[in-house]
Design an enzyme around this catalytic site. Structure first.
Site, mmCIF file in Angstrom:
data_model
loop_
_atom_site.group_PDB
_atom_site.id
_atom_site.type_symbol
_atom_site.label_atom_id
_atom_site.label_comp_id
_atom_site.label_asym_id
_atom_site.label_seq_id
_atom_site.Cartn_x
_atom_site.Cartn_y
_atom_site.Cartn_z
ATOM 1 N N ASN A 86 46.438 33.864 26.913
ATOM 2 C CA ASN A 86 45.218 34.618 26.654
ATOM 3 C C ASN A 86 44.957 34.588 25.151
ATOM 4 O O ASN A 86 45.879 34.813 24.356
ATOM 5 C CB ASN A 86 45.373 36.060 27.136
ATOM 6 C CG ASN A 86 45.542 36.142 28.644
ATOM 7 O OD1 ASN A 86 44.982 35.334 29.379
ATOM 8 N ND2 ASN A 86 46.326 37.107 29.108
ATOM 9 N N GLN A 93 43.536 38.849 25.553
ATOM 10 C CA GLN A 93 44.742 39.036 24.736
ATOM 11 C C GLN A 93 44.817 40.473 24.249
ATOM 12 O O GLN A 93 43.865 40.981 23.649
ATOM 13 C CB GLN A 93 44.730 38.086 23.526
ATOM 14 C CG GLN A 93 46.002 38.177 22.693
ATOM 15 C CD GLN A 93 46.056 37.140 21.571
ATOM 16 O OE1 GLN A 93 45.091 36.426 21.309
ATOM 17 N NE2 GLN A 93 47.197 37.055 20.909
ATOM 18 N N VAL A 95 48.097 41.719 22.953
ATOM 19 C CA VAL A 95 49.142 41.754 21.923
ATOM 20 C C VAL A 95 48.908 40.558 20.997
ATOM 21 O O VAL A 95 48.910 39.407 21.448
ATOM 22 C CB VAL A 95 50.559 41.690 22.539
ATOM 23 C CG1 VAL A 95 51.611 41.623 21.433
ATOM 24 C CG2 VAL A 95 50.818 42.897 23.440
ATOM 25 N N HIS A 99 51.771 34.196 22.634
ATOM 26 C CA HIS A 99 52.738 34.212 23.732
ATOM 27 C C HIS A 99 52.221 33.398 24.910
ATOM 28 O O HIS A 99 51.021 33.308 25.138
ATOM 29 C CB HIS A 99 53.064 35.637 24.191
ATOM 30 C CG HIS A 99 51.870 36.493 24.450
ATOM 31 N ND1 HIS A 99 51.127 37.078 23.433
ATOM 32 C CD2 HIS A 99 51.265 36.872 25.600
ATOM 33 C CE1 HIS A 99 50.141 37.781 23.951
ATOM 34 N NE2 HIS A 99 50.179 37.660 25.272
ATOM 35 N N HIS A 101 52.458 33.320 28.967
ATOM 36 C CA HIS A 101 52.886 34.024 30.175
ATOM 37 C C HIS A 101 53.414 32.983 31.157
ATOM 38 O O HIS A 101 52.724 31.993 31.441
ATOM 39 C CB HIS A 101 51.700 34.717 30.871
ATOM 40 C CG HIS A 101 51.092 35.843 30.109
ATOM 41 N ND1 HIS A 101 51.371 37.157 30.390
ATOM 42 C CD2 HIS A 101 50.196 35.859 29.087
ATOM 43 C CE1 HIS A 101 50.661 37.942 29.572
ATOM 44 N NE2 HIS A 101 49.940 37.176 28.785
HETATM 45 P P1 DGP Z 1 48.212 39.655 26.734
HETATM 46 O O1 DGP Z 1 47.370 40.676 27.440
HETATM 47 O O2 DGP Z 1 47.932 38.219 27.159
HETATM 48 O O3 DGP Z 1 48.138 39.829 25.232
HETATM 49 O O4 DGP Z 1 49.689 39.935 27.190
HETATM 50 C C1 DGP Z 1 50.484 40.908 26.626
HETATM 51 C C2 DGP Z 1 51.538 41.258 27.620
HETATM 52 O O5 DGP Z 1 52.561 41.921 26.949
HETATM 53 C C3 DGP Z 1 51.071 42.173 28.752
HETATM 54 O O6 DGP Z 1 51.217 41.498 29.998
HETATM 55 C C4 DGP Z 1 52.001 43.365 28.702
HETATM 56 C C5 DGP Z 1 53.115 42.887 27.811
HETATM 57 N N1 DGP Z 1 53.691 43.911 26.952
HETATM 58 C C6 DGP Z 1 53.004 44.772 26.137
HETATM 59 N N2 DGP Z 1 53.879 45.539 25.469
HETATM 60 C C7 DGP Z 1 55.121 45.136 25.852
HETATM 61 C C8 DGP Z 1 56.436 45.560 25.493
HETATM 62 O O7 DGP Z 1 56.643 46.452 24.668
HETATM 63 N N3 DGP Z 1 57.478 44.910 26.095
HETATM 64 C C9 DGP Z 1 57.279 43.893 27.003
HETATM 65 N N4 DGP Z 1 58.380 43.328 27.527
HETATM 66 N N5 DGP Z 1 56.058 43.489 27.367
HETATM 67 C C10 DGP Z 1 54.999 44.102 26.789
#
Ligand code: DGP
Length: 113
Positions: A86, A93, A95, A99, A101
């Site tokens: 994303n 997106q 975060v 990354h 997925h």
């Molecule tokens: P996106 O929405 O593509 O930016 O994906 C971010 C992902 O990160 C979302 O699926 C949830 C995950 N996420 C957010 N905060 C944390 C965290 O603190 N730990 C982990 N393991 N995943 C997280």
């Protein structure tokens, strides 16, 4: 302390269910899984998104994809899986640390939401 949650996970300041650590790459389970297997593969160097990529980052991103494929194999996703990146607000997106997925363990549908 960095405000980036994924940088905090890399440094150990924040907890995560880590499945892989390699040179410049780390992978851990998503806390909001969208499939039976949902793993995030990230670079250990902060890079906001694909949109911030420089020409010298091509190998880094290739390495993330190769790592995701290796993890998919070790997770037993022999029937297939989906890789998603994303990018930006409209790309979903949330975060701002690049990354990939890795989603698997169920039938994926198209188009994605
Ligand atoms: P996106 O929405 O593509 O930016 O994906 C971010 C992902 O990160 C979302 O699926 C949830 C995950 N996420 C957010 N905060 C944390 C965290 O603190 N730990 C982990 N393991 N995943 C997280």
């Amino acid at each position: 302390m960095t405000h980036c949650i994924f940088c905090q996970i890399i440094s150990g300041e924040a907890p995560a269910d880590v499945v892989y650590r390699g040179l410049g790459v780390m992978a851990f389970r998503d806390t909001r899984p969208q499939a039976p297997t949902h793993i995030l593969v990230i670079p250990t160097r902060h890079l906001s998104s694909i949109g911030e990529m420089q020409p010298g980052d091509v190998d880094l991103v290739g390495g993330l994809i190769a790592t995701a494929a290796k993890i998919a194999e070790s997770e037993g996703l022999h029937q297939g899986y989906r890789l998603v990146m994303n990018t930006g607000p409209q790309g979903g997106q949330t975060v701002d640390h690049l990354h990939v997925h890795l989603l698997g363990g169920r039938q994926m549908t198209w188009p994605p939401g």
